[in-house]
Design an enzyme around this catalytic site. Sequence first.
Site, PDB file in Angstrom:
ATOM      1  N   ASP A 148       0.675  -1.054   0.074  1.00 35.62           N
ATOM      2  CA  ASP A 148       0.106  -0.182   0.026  1.00 35.62           C
ATOM      3  C   ASP A 148       0.744   1.232   0.116  1.00 35.62           C
ATOM      4  O   ASP A 148       2.134   1.191   0.299  1.00 35.62           O
ATOM      5  CB  ASP A 148      -0.888   0.050   1.195  1.00 35.62           C
TER       6      ASP A 148
ATOM      7  N   GLU B   6      -9.495  -1.998   5.506  1.00 39.35           N
ATOM      8  CA  GLU B   6     -10.183  -1.730   7.103  1.00 39.35           C
ATOM      9  C   GLU B   6     -11.419  -2.674   7.029  1.00 39.35           C
ATOM     10  O   GLU B   6     -12.008  -3.068   6.162  1.00 39.35           O
ATOM     11  CB  GLU B   6     -10.744  -0.165   7.013  1.00 39.35           C
TER      12      GLU B   6
ATOM     13  N   HIS C 234      -7.010  -5.050  10.145  1.00 36.89           N
ATOM     14  CA  HIS C 234      -6.947  -4.702   8.845  1.00 36.89           C
ATOM     15  C   HIS C 234      -5.499  -5.412   8.197  1.00 36.89           C
ATOM     16  O   HIS C 234      -4.698  -5.832   8.821  1.00 36.89           O
ATOM     17  CB  HIS C 234      -6.867  -3.255   8.583  1.00 36.89           C
TER      18      HIS C 234
HETATM   19  C1  GLP Z   1      -0.571   0.079   8.785  1.00 39.64           C
HETATM   20  C2  GLP Z   1      -0.052  -0.544   7.579  1.00 39.64           C
HETATM   21  C3  GLP Z   1       0.034  -2.157   7.648  1.00 39.64           C
HETATM   22  C4  GLP Z   1       0.330  -2.666   9.055  1.00 39.64           C
HETATM   23  C5  GLP Z   1      -0.451  -2.101  10.101  1.00 39.64           C
HETATM   24  C6  GLP Z   1       0.151  -2.364  11.281  1.00 39.64           C
HETATM   25  O1  GLP Z   1      -1.392   0.981   8.636  1.00 39.64           O
HETATM   26  N1  GLP Z   1      -0.735  -0.425   6.441  1.00 39.64           N
HETATM   27  O2  GLP Z   1       0.154  -2.784   6.528  1.00 39.64           O
HETATM   28  O3  GLP Z   1       0.442  -3.945   8.986  1.00 39.64           O
HETATM   29  O4  GLP Z   1      -0.850  -0.909   9.808  1.00 39.64           O
HETATM   30  O5  GLP Z   1       1.472  -1.383  11.629  1.00 39.64           O
HETATM   31  P1  GLP Z   1       2.215  -1.396  12.919  1.00 39.64           P
HETATM   32  O6  GLP Z   1       3.132  -2.718  12.652  1.00 39.64           O
HETATM   33  O7  GLP Z   1       2.821  -0.206  12.989  1.00 39.64           O
HETATM   34  O8  GLP Z   1       1.447  -1.720  14.225  1.00 39.64           O
END
Ligand code: GLP
Length: 264
Positions: free
Chosen positions: A68, A144, A139
């Site tokens: 993404d 979402e 997600h």
């Molecule tokens: C983000 C990304 C995801 C990720 C998630 C968790 O927004 N788009 O790919 O897995 O949220 O993030 P974190 O590892 O900072 O908790």
Amino acid sequence: MATILIHPDTQSAIRATAERLLQAVQGDHDAVLGLATGGTMEPVYHQLVRRADEARLSFAGVTTFNLDEYVGLAADHPQSYRSTMNRLLFDHVDIPRNQTYLPRGDAQDPSAEAIAYEAAIEAAGGIDLQLLGIGRNGHLGFNEPSSSLASRTRIKKLARSTLEANARFFGAGERMPTHAITMGIGTIMKARKLLMLAMGASKADAVAAALEGPVTAACPASILQFHPDVTVVLDQEAASCLKLRDFYEDIHPGGQEVYFAGNS
Ligand code: GLP
């Protein structure tokens, strides 16, 4: 059943995840890797860079597709996922930059960009191994809750909880994007192998819902239950709400893989 590996500590979970990425490249120098961002992945990429250097492993034939990108952020914006990936991984291995794909957040027509991104994945022959984190709301990528479980790469509005969770990456007063271009759930499910890493107590509820709850768009990561080759790497805290935790630990003591004939 997914392979659920509960590690004794966070470092061991990080090392195991990096090692699987390394092995994917060692096993196929032309591997197509699906990559992820988020705080969870930062130590994984540090470890991967270190191990690739030790093993003198070339990434020259590897192609990568990230999950993404934020809509509205140009590639050179410090918080774009493109910049993040350059800083964490691409600047440190010998992968040609034109073999590293992320959706372009500043595309004139983000919908057309999403369609082109999906086509580029297809043209590369699909993803061999897709790395995944998980959001606190379940997600995957930026799919979402309520995302279609058959969705393809497209624009998604970010949930309020995601905006709050990711605000830490943006400076005070800096405008955080409200939308992203993300691979869809259907796109992710087409990858030949999935590898999800979750660490910390803040992920425990989402992990339990994903692995042991009903398969539902209310928890997009629950779709993993339908994938034929998924490995989930957890630390103790992220595993703390799993009802069948003892069973997973019996099958894979200490998060180690043990193969049995007929194990599925
Ligand atoms: C983000 C990304 C995801 C990720 C998630 C968790 O927004 N788009 O790919 O897995 O949220 O993030 P974190 O590892 O900072 O908790």
